[in-house]
Write a protein that holds these residues in place. Structure first.
Motif: not given
Lengths: 329, 329, 329
Positions: A162-168, A179-182
């Motif tokens: 699985x993979x996940x990520x967040x971004x603003x 800003x991004x985190x994955x």
């Protein structure tokens, strides 16, 4: 029929390239934007709710190839709270485009992030299967989140890839900041290739009118699950308007590879100089040059591997000049 | 959506055929026109300029198969000077249709030019990847030129499989005349298979009202790069209107193969008799019969190779009767 | 463009499942209706005649895959006599949907008929290549017939894999009744696998307002050409409206396999409980649970085979819970 909008991009160029002793000459697809054909629709459900769908196919217009909707394929529900959607979708890192070229394939951040195996990239590694996304925009701030099951496997541990990520993203007049985190899990593999790939990125751009400046920094650890295989990539870019319809773009990026103990650390540099000319809002003529400068045995670049018997390409420059047209519809 | 026009052809027929000891019975796709689905658009850029794009997919409607846009895929710019386009495109020889059947798949020129490996043909060998084309029409005269890099390879000599061609069509009331010249390089292969395939064709048609007559001659040297493997193909055709909506078509073609020294020269003859009935401008019902008469060990024909164990098909006739409908949209 | 209507379904759900020791978690496509993109058109030819065509592509929206028009691809002529069409088309058994779920993939009749190798099924085995169909509707009675050449082979006996079928649907207010008969030839295979697969089915539904009841029985002999490999499947279903937009669905089915002498007879049971909520006429939110209960070594179910090393799935339950949305366009 009125429920569906057809849209797309037809982008092709004549390319002349060189990578070491090897030459390229031909027509290629999508230097500025990937050629594509899409179908999308929105239905107003009342009470501020809407249903949305997108089916978007990538196309190599030079050979007429293209199949499936692997750029994007999803269905979702939206409202004032944002949109939740299911399908093959963009990770937040797809929208991380701070090279002054809008993530164009001919741009250095696209070339190097893709080459480095990063998922914060305007390329296919940012398109995730079997994913649930949330996107919400509130007075200039856009929040994005994704969770992807990648394959739909049936086994003891279906979540091991699985993979996940967040971004603003924050946008306010001439200013844009992201800003991004994955994270991508490689739990299915054996050590030392079973580490989580972790990436983050920070980017900003400011449009001063006479010039738009942009810069980004991104970092990936344990790339493709390999322990201590790290990549750090930074980009600077500028775009200068020329007359009513023209624009000069200059973008530079460097990626530094920290390899596991025993392998040497290397670097790849890439820059792109482009002139784009808007023939209309929908159609742009362009000329673009990219040089990608490979350290040691690196083989990055748009021209790709060569086939000359006995020749080696590690460490050789890849140069590409393209003259083309992008038509959006 | 208003930027895109969807168009296509749905052509299917019930076919009964025989090739030697083997039989065919079934539904097939596209006896009159290849089934297809296309997307195209034109944008007026002002100053007499326009942008154009086409994405056209071939379909086997009998099995529902079809993928990519390998009939045509291009983007281009047009003006009073003509149109320049990039992508997978028709070589001028695609438009060389002088068999009284408009290049229909069931027609003898289509069958024999395809079988002979010629690129002056209304078939896939006239669709060239990675090509730049020019098309211009000036008071009845249409000029066409193409240069194709075929594959976009990266090596010492990326142009060793390139192809190019020229064509002139002249149209004036009932008269149409065409000349075509096409060359495909086989420089990548070893002798004796590294010769340039060179082709030319001349064709003409005249519509007398009670009958339209057409004829063509085409010649190919070093076909598929094989030194001294030559093919000469001639066609005659006529179409006779019957009532307000009907038309009888009769077409005949012969191809003569000159093989390299040591191989025997052979001949294939093919004729088609068809009746087409326009149910509307867009929809045509048809019945067509083709016989392809194979010399020596030749295996040309619409029915194709057989599978009966121990049977041989060289030199056997291929007969096909088809009853079908073509709907354009 | 006005000649073509684009239509389709985008249906995706988040699924949680278990089959023996194996787990599934992910986004899947099409629990209620297969995701698809279609192109269709009708042309009025005058005199009560019309031309019709359909090109309909199946899509796995979770991965964006999809190619060809293998759901349906045909062209035909219609009139007061009915419609005759050529292409890849539905056998009458596709419309045999009496499980209270409209043939949904998550329904037990869909799961078991597909698993059993039956062609009376709302799944791909009911889509036949190279077929000629007749469909006619006369005051509530719909008659369907199909003859399929399957592959278009060229050999001594091109009809040895042909298939054909007939169906009658009667619809009158709340009542619907259907009968279907289908035969698939396996003459190309060697004994004992060269038997004709013969199937028939009878189904009925009645909508009482507070509840709609449905039931069906179907039987297949010599399934997939294997002598004495028989399957009998019955289904009961009900649908209860809840408020203005909701509906509870409950469906149960059993299939009994009679195997050739020496193999043991087995049974699979499957039931589905679902709640569907119409957000509009075109968009439905849903939650559905299916349990498929496998006898002996049977492996039916939506979750599928597992990959845990050393585990066996024969006889294990397959459970799936899905929460999703179906949007039609």
């Amino acid at each position: 029929q009125s429920n569906v909008t057809i849209y797309g991009v037809a982008d092709a160029y004549v390319g002349f390239g060189k990578h070491g002793e090897n030459d390229l000459r031909g027509v290629n697809s999508g230097a500025l934007s990937g050629s594509r054909l899409g179908f999308r629709g929105t239905e107003d459900l009342g009470n501020g709710l809407k249903a949305v769908f997108v089916l978007e196919q990538g196309i190599n217009i030079d050979e007429g190839s293209g199949s499936g909707y692997q750029r994007q394929a999803f269905v979702g529900l939206g409202g004032s709270f944002g949109t939740v959607a299911l399908g093959r979708q963009y990770a937040p890192g797809y929208f991380f485009q701070y090279d002054g070229l809008g993530g164009a394939a001919v741009g250095p951040q696209s070339i190097l992030s893709n080459y480095a195996g990063l998922t914060i990239t305007p390329n296919t590694p940012a398109r995730w299967n079997n994913s649930v996304t949330y996107t919400g925009t509130f007075s200039g701030l856009t929040a994005r989140a994704i969770y992807s099951a990648q394959g739909v496997e049936v086994d003891e541990n279906p979540s091991d890839d699985d993979a996940y990520g967040f971004g603003l993203d924050y946008s306010n007049g001439p200013l844009k900041v992201s800003g991004v985190y994955q994270v991508a899990k490689y739990d299915f593999a054996a050590a030392p290739n079973d580490e989580k790939q972790k990436e983050w990125g920070l980017g900003a751009s400011y449009n001063f009118g006479v010039v738009a400046l942009s810069a980004s920094y991104q970092s990936g650890d344990n790339v493709q699950g390999v322990k201590d295989r790290d990549a750090d990539l930074w980009t600077v870019g500028l775009a200068v308007p020329v007359g009513a319809a023209g624009s000069i773009h200059l973008a530079y990026a460097e990626v530094e590879f920290d390899r596991p103990a025993g392998a040497s650390d290397t670097e790849v540099k890439s820059y792109t100089l482009a002139y784009t000319h808007a023939l209309s809002k929908r159609t742009t003529a362009y000329v673009a040059f990219n040089r990608t400068d490979n350290d040691n045995a690196e083989t990055a670049g748009l021209v790709g591997y060569g086939h000359k018997a006995g020749s080696t390409f590690g460490g050789e420059n890849s140069d590409l000049l393209g003259v083309g047209i992008r038509h959006t519809f």
